[in-house]
Design an enzyme around this catalytic site. Sequence first.
Site, mmCIF file in Angstrom:
data_model
loop_
_atom_site.group_PDB
_atom_site.id
_atom_site.type_symbol
_atom_site.label_atom_id
_atom_site.label_comp_id
_atom_site.label_asym_id
_atom_site.label_seq_id
_atom_site.Cartn_x
_atom_site.Cartn_y
_atom_site.Cartn_z
ATOM 1 N N HIS A 283 44.505 36.125 33.342
ATOM 2 C CA HIS A 283 43.781 35.169 32.957
ATOM 3 C C HIS A 283 43.092 35.738 34.032
ATOM 4 O O HIS A 283 41.781 34.922 34.001
ATOM 5 C CB HIS A 283 43.820 33.488 32.455
ATOM 6 C CG HIS A 283 42.911 32.948 32.152
ATOM 7 N ND1 HIS A 283 42.448 32.823 31.700
ATOM 8 C CD2 HIS A 283 42.731 31.868 33.007
ATOM 9 C CE1 HIS A 283 41.380 32.154 31.415
ATOM 10 N NE2 HIS A 283 41.493 31.458 33.143
ATOM 11 N N CYS A 284 43.108 36.048 35.087
ATOM 12 C CA CYS A 284 42.488 36.552 36.396
ATOM 13 C C CYS A 284 41.820 37.166 36.583
ATOM 14 O O CYS A 284 40.600 37.950 36.544
ATOM 15 C CB CYS A 284 43.210 36.230 37.521
ATOM 16 S SG CYS A 284 43.899 33.808 37.589
ATOM 17 N N ILE A 285 42.620 38.992 36.815
ATOM 18 C CA ILE A 285 42.008 39.678 37.208
ATOM 19 C C ILE A 285 40.396 40.761 36.358
ATOM 20 O O ILE A 285 39.573 40.579 36.449
ATOM 21 C CB ILE A 285 42.838 41.138 37.345
ATOM 22 C CG1 ILE A 285 43.846 40.446 38.129
ATOM 23 C CG2 ILE A 285 42.323 42.108 38.290
ATOM 24 C CD1 ILE A 285 44.856 40.783 39.007
#
Length: 454
Positions: A283-285
Site C-alpha cells: 500500500h505504500c511504495i
Amino acid sequence: MNLATVRLARGVDPALLKQRIENRQAMVGVVGMGYVGQPLAIAAHHRGFRVIGFDTDAQKVATLNGGRSGIRTIPDEKILSMRRGGRFHVTGNAADLGQPDVVLICVPTPLTRHREPDLSFVESTSRALAAALRPGQLVCLESTTYPGTTSGVVQPILEESGLVVGRDVFLAYSPEREDPGNPTFRTADIPKVVGADDEASRELANAYYGAVVDHVVPVPSAATAEAVKLTENIFRCVNIALVNELKHIYERMGINVWDVIDAAATKPFGFMPFYPGPGLGGHCIPIDPFYLTWKAREYDVPTRFIELAGEINAAEPRGVVNALAAALSARKRMSLNGARILLMGLAYKKNVDDLRESPALVIMQDLEDRGAEVSYFDPWIPEIPMTRAHAPLAGRRSIAWEPGRFDAIFDAALIVTDHDAVDYSELVAALDLVMDTRNATRSVSRARSRIVFA
C-alpha cells in the site's frame, strides 16, 4: 451531543486524559482493522489498554469477534487471547466512536484512476467521528498521506462538531510503519514518529504512543510527521527504480545484477542494498510518491526525480511480460499468444497473504490480454479476492503443487513472488523455461540453463 452541551465543554484539561493514559484507564479505538489496525490494537492491548476496533466490513467484524485475525501473518491466537481477556471487541457501529478516549485512524489512502490522492476513506471516517466526538478525546491519524492532511482535511471536519482542536479535543499524526510478515520487528519495537500542531495535542499523543511503543520520535508538527512517512517510502521507491534500471543495463552486458548487488553490499559503508523486481506492490511504495508529487504542484515545485522513479517502477510489469514473450520466442519458437504460463506467486512480497497493489495482478491481466493462458500457484493466496483494479480476476484459485505434471500443462513458469515455502529446484526440474524476477532460484544448482532472469 447538542450544541448547548458543546458550549459547556470549554477548556478541557488535557492532564486528565494524560493521567488516564498513564494509569491504563483510557480506552483505545482503532478504526480500520486491517494490516495496520490489527497490530496497533494488539500493541495497545498488550500494554494494558482496553481496545475497541471499528470496521465497515461486517465479515471482518465477525471474524475478529470470533477470535480470528483473518490475516495469515497475524496468529489467530493473539486475537483469541485478547477476546478471552474481555478487554477487546470490534464493532461496525460508528456511533460507538464516542466511547474511546484515544482514536487511531488506520484507513486506506489509495490513488484515483488519475493517480491523485483519494482521501474519501479519511474524510468519511472523520465525518463519522465528528458525529460522535466528545470533549477530551485524542484523535491520531495513521494513514499515509500528503503534508497538510491532518490540519487541512481532518481538523476542519472534526470541528464541524462544534468542538475545537487543541482546546476541546486533540489531534495528532503518527505514520504507520508496519511491515507485514516481518519476523524481526514488532509494532512496539519500531520507533514511532509523532507530530501535532498544538502543545496539548502533542503532549497527549507523545504520552499515548510512549505507553505503547518503546521509543517515540517527536517532531514539531503534523505536517512534518506526514512528510517523514512520504520521505521513507520515496527513498525506497527511488532506489528500487535505480536498481531496476541497472538490471536492464547489466542484462544487455551479460551481467547478473543480483551478483553485482550482493558483492556491492559487502562494503561496510556508503552502500545500502536494494533489489530489483517485477514492479512495486503493497500500500505504500507504489502510492506514496504520487501523494507528494500531487501536493508539490500547489507550490509550483517540479518533482522530476520522484516521477521518473515512479515511471521506471510502473513500467516493470509490462517489461516482464515483454521479456517472457522474447524468451518464449528465442528458446521455444513460441508466441505468447496461446502459451500456457504458470505464474508463481501473487502476493506483493514473499511470505504474506497481502495482494495490495501487487504487480502480479497487472502481469496476469497483461498476459491474458496478449492471448496467454495463465494459471497461478501461491501457498499464501488460495483464491484471488475482489480488487478494485482487477475485478475480472476475482475467484481464480491457486493450482495444486504437482510439479510432476507441469511439463504436460505449462510451457513456462514466471516467478513473481519468491515465497520461501516453494521448492524452486522442483520447478526448474519440471519445466524447460523458468523466468525469475526475484532471484528465487539462486540456490538451484541443476539445469540452470533453463532459468532466465528478468
